[in-house]
Design an enzyme around this catalytic site. Structure first.
Site, PDB file in Angstrom:
ATOM      1  N   CYS A   6     -42.554  29.941  10.742  1.00 50.84           N
ATOM      2  CA  CYS A   6     -42.143  31.099  11.535  1.00 50.84           C
ATOM      3  C   CYS A   6     -42.606  32.348  10.798  1.00 50.84           C
ATOM      4  O   CYS A   6     -43.458  32.267   9.911  1.00 50.84           O
ATOM      5  CB  CYS A   6     -40.637  31.088  11.818  1.00 50.84           C
ATOM      6  SG  CYS A   6     -39.568  31.387  10.401  1.00 50.84           S
ATOM      7  N   ASN A  17     -39.649  32.800   7.337  1.00 48.44           N
ATOM      8  CA  ASN A  17     -39.150  31.556   6.740  1.00 48.44           C
ATOM      9  C   ASN A  17     -37.708  31.678   6.244  1.00 48.44           C
ATOM     10  O   ASN A  17     -37.340  31.123   5.227  1.00 48.44           O
ATOM     11  CB  ASN A  17     -40.087  31.083   5.618  1.00 48.44           C
ATOM     12  CG  ASN A  17     -39.811  29.661   5.149  1.00 48.44           C
ATOM     13  OD1 ASN A  17     -39.920  29.367   3.973  1.00 48.44           O
ATOM     14  ND2 ASN A  17     -39.471  28.760   6.055  1.00 48.44           N
ATOM     15  N   CYS A  21     -35.107  32.041   9.083  1.00 49.71           N
ATOM     16  CA  CYS A  21     -34.282  31.709  10.256  1.00 49.71           C
ATOM     17  C   CYS A  21     -34.747  30.427  10.942  1.00 49.71           C
ATOM     18  O   CYS A  21     -34.157  29.369  10.775  1.00 49.71           O
ATOM     19  CB  CYS A  21     -34.273  32.864  11.269  1.00 49.71           C
ATOM     20  SG  CYS A  21     -33.451  34.363  10.678  1.00 49.71           S
ATOM     21  N   ARG A  22     -35.815  30.529  11.728  1.00 53.98           N
ATOM     22  CA  ARG A  22     -36.217  29.416  12.592  1.00 53.98           C
ATOM     23  C   ARG A  22     -36.836  28.243  11.847  1.00 53.98           C
ATOM     24  O   ARG A  22     -36.450  27.088  12.066  1.00 53.98           O
ATOM     25  CB  ARG A  22     -37.176  29.916  13.675  1.00 53.98           C
ATOM     26  CG  ARG A  22     -36.551  30.920  14.614  1.00 53.98           C
ATOM     27  CD  ARG A  22     -37.570  31.565  15.523  1.00 53.98           C
ATOM     28  NE  ARG A  22     -38.477  32.415  14.758  1.00 53.98           N
ATOM     29  CZ  ARG A  22     -39.537  33.018  15.263  1.00 53.98           C
ATOM     30  NH1 ARG A  22     -39.860  32.836  16.529  1.00 53.98           N
ATOM     31  NH2 ARG A  22     -40.302  33.784  14.499  1.00 53.98           N
ATOM     32  N   SER A  23     -37.817  28.498  10.983  1.00 52.09           N
ATOM     33  CA  SER A  23     -38.488  27.356  10.342  1.00 52.09           C
ATOM     34  C   SER A  23     -37.607  26.629   9.334  1.00 52.09           C
ATOM     35  O   SER A  23     -37.646  25.393   9.293  1.00 52.09           O
ATOM     36  CB  SER A  23     -39.845  27.754   9.746  1.00 52.09           C
ATOM     37  OG  SER A  23     -39.733  28.775   8.798  1.00 52.09           O
ATOM     38  N   ASP A  50     -36.521  34.654  17.993  1.00 48.19           N
ATOM     39  CA  ASP A  50     -36.181  34.877  16.589  1.00 48.19           C
ATOM     40  C   ASP A  50     -34.765  35.431  16.487  1.00 48.19           C
ATOM     41  O   ASP A  50     -34.515  36.578  16.859  1.00 48.19           O
ATOM     42  CB  ASP A  50     -37.173  35.852  15.961  1.00 48.19           C
ATOM     43  CG  ASP A  50     -37.051  35.921  14.455  1.00 48.19           C
ATOM     44  OD1 ASP A  50     -36.001  35.517  13.908  1.00 48.19           O
ATOM     45  OD2 ASP A  50     -38.008  36.400  13.814  1.00 48.19           O
TER      46      ASP A  50
END
Length: 155
Positions: A8, A11, A13-15, A124
């Site tokens: 993401c 690095n 939150c999402r990934s 995000d």
């Protein structure tokens, strides 16, 4: 060893959420010795930081470990070390494809693997604040990715 890298922007939150969730899924299936998982960001702002407090909170809620996760930036060697590079949105896809050059690696948005969803971008939560929505989308994507890998590799 089958290798998966989630990417993401920062690095945090999402990934890392996807990394933790995918590790949990493969552990439940007894595949942790056959599939390695990591995550990275296209930007360097958060290198060395743990996942965002919202990501940690939602993972705690679902009892998914994020122990040892620290933000890092994607590097050239990742395109040699990982067979599957899975990004969270169009911007990540564009950046990762540009960085990959002519390397032969599977690069896809996570939600491209979930056919029934129209929007293929994982929002995000750093900006939206909606970690629950992100969790649900990432879960659907991770489940579909695991099915793809099992099919691709006869697991």
């Amino acid at each position: 060893m089958i290798s998966v890298l989630f990417v993401c922007l920062g690095n945090i939150c999402r990934s890392p959420m996807a990394e933790a969730m995918f590790r949990d899924l493969i552990k439940r299936e007894g595949l942790e010795n056959q599939i390695k998982v990591d995550s990275a960001g296209t930007g360097s702002w958060h290198v060395g930081e743990p996942p965002h407090h919202g990501t940690r909170r939602i993972l705690d809620q679902y009892k998914i470990s994020y122990e040892g996760l620290k933000a890092r930036q994607i590097k050239d060697k990742d395109f040699e070390d990982y067979q599957y590079i899975i990004v969270m949105d169009d911007s990540n896809l564009k950046d990762v494809k540009r960085l990959s050059g002519s390397k032969n690696v599977f690069i896809s948005r996570l939600l491209d693997l979930v056919p029934h969803l129209e929007n293929k971008n994982v929002p995000d939560p750093y900006y939206t604040g909606n970690f629950e929505e992100t969790y649900n989308l990432v879960l659907a994507g991770c489940q579909s990715l695991l099915e793809k890998i099992k099919k691709d590799h006869g697991l």
